[in-house]
Enzyme design. Structure first.
Site, PDB file in Angstrom:
ATOM      1  CE  LYS A 262      34.071  86.064 121.943  1.00 44.67           C
ATOM      2  NZ  LYS A 262      34.883  86.738 120.911  1.00 44.67           N
TER       3      LYS A 262
ATOM      4  CE1 TYR B 233      31.983  84.667 116.686  1.00 50.84           C
ATOM      5  CE2 TYR B 233      32.763  82.720 117.819  1.00 50.84           C
ATOM      6  CZ  TYR B 233      32.465  84.063 117.819  1.00 50.84           C
ATOM      7  OH  TYR B 233      32.659  84.815 118.962  1.00 50.84           O
TER       8      TYR B 233
ATOM      9  CG  PHE C 289      40.389  85.140 112.520  1.00 51.91           C
ATOM     10  CD1 PHE C 289      39.169  84.867 113.131  1.00 51.91           C
ATOM     11  CD2 PHE C 289      40.464  86.203 111.628  1.00 51.91           C
ATOM     12  CE1 PHE C 289      38.047  85.643 112.859  1.00 51.91           C
ATOM     13  CE2 PHE C 289      39.336  86.983 111.349  1.00 51.91           C
ATOM     14  CZ  PHE C 289      38.127  86.696 111.972  1.00 51.91           C
TER      15      PHE C 289
ATOM     16  NE  ARG D 111      28.681  94.733 118.084  1.00 56.94           N
ATOM     17  CZ  ARG D 111      29.465  93.834 117.505  1.00 56.94           C
ATOM     18  NH1 ARG D 111      29.380  92.557 117.829  1.00 56.94           N
ATOM     19  NH2 ARG D 111      30.349  94.205 116.626  1.00 56.94           N
TER      20      ARG D 111
ATOM     21  CG  ASN E 174      37.307  89.445 121.576  1.00 52.16           C
ATOM     22  OD1 ASN E 174      36.996  88.305 121.871  1.00 52.16           O
ATOM     23  ND2 ASN E 174      36.841  90.065 120.511  1.00 52.16           N
TER      24      ASN E 174
ATOM     25  CG  HIS F  41      29.263  86.975 120.830  1.00 48.99           C
ATOM     26  ND1 HIS F  41      29.501  87.333 119.533  1.00 48.99           N
ATOM     27  CD2 HIS F  41      27.926  86.756 120.906  1.00 48.99           C
ATOM     28  CE1 HIS F  41      28.363  87.314 118.851  1.00 48.99           C
ATOM     29  NE2 HIS F  41      27.384  86.958 119.667  1.00 48.99           N
TER      30      HIS F  41
ATOM     31  CD  GLU G  35      24.686  86.072 117.634  1.00 48.80           C
ATOM     32  OE1 GLU G  35      25.475  86.383 116.727  1.00 48.80           O
ATOM     33  OE2 GLU G  35      24.580  86.719 118.691  1.00 48.80           O
TER      34      GLU G  35
END
Ligand code: ATP
Length: 137
Positions: free
Chosen positions: A9, A49, A57, A85, A112, A115, A126
């Site tokens: 990100k 998303y 948020f 992950r 964070n 992704h 994706e």
């Protein structure tokens, strides 16, 4: 071979963590099959998303994801989605153990760093959203 979509990100790119994150995936044994640096459109990020559209948020998340370039990647290997992950750590860095990427480099859920696809099904969705077939080796 299972594939997963991993994105670094804007905060991860701005903080100079690209090589460190790639190194962790390489040293675990995953194979890099696609990589590019992109500044996705608002519409692209809202589609990525879409499941979170009702969350408070959500607009902040889209602005965060638009705040700078993103490094988009596809990694392949046994159990790549769950294993990827695990390398990233928990969504909330406060719950991420040291040794994971988020556990080593981040403190807050709103910044964070990375992704990773949460299932084989979402990985394939994706990958199709972020890459053309001719961009994947
Ligand atoms: P990602 O899709 O980024 O890998 P995830 O699948 O682990 O994350 P999701 O619940 O899908 O987790 O949330 C997507 C992203 O939205 C998170 O990575 C984080 O950047 C942001 N996010 C999630 N919860 C919050 C929150 N409470 N406040 C701010 N941002 C949040």
């Amino acid at each position: 071979m299972e594939r997963t979509f991993i994105a670094i990100k804007p905060d991860g790119v701005a903080r100079g963590l690209v090589a460190k994150i790639i190194k962790r995936f390489e040293q675990r044994g995953y194979k890099l099959v696609a990589l590019k640096m992109v500044k996705p459109s608002d519409a692209h990020l809202r589609e990525h998303y879409a499941d979170l559209a009702g969350k408070g948020f959500f607009n902040g998340l889209i602005e965060y994801m638009k705040s700078g370039p993103i490094v988009a990647m596809v990694w392949a290997g046994e159990n790549a989605c769950a294993g990827g992950r695990m390398l990233l750590g928990e969504t909330n860095p406060q719950s991420s153990l040291p040794g994971s990427i988020r556990g080593d480099y981040s403190l807050t859920i709103g910044r964070n760093i990375c992704h990773g696809s949460d299932s084989v099904e979402s990985a394939e969705k994706e990958i199709a959203l972020w890459f053309g077939k001719d961009e994947i080796c």
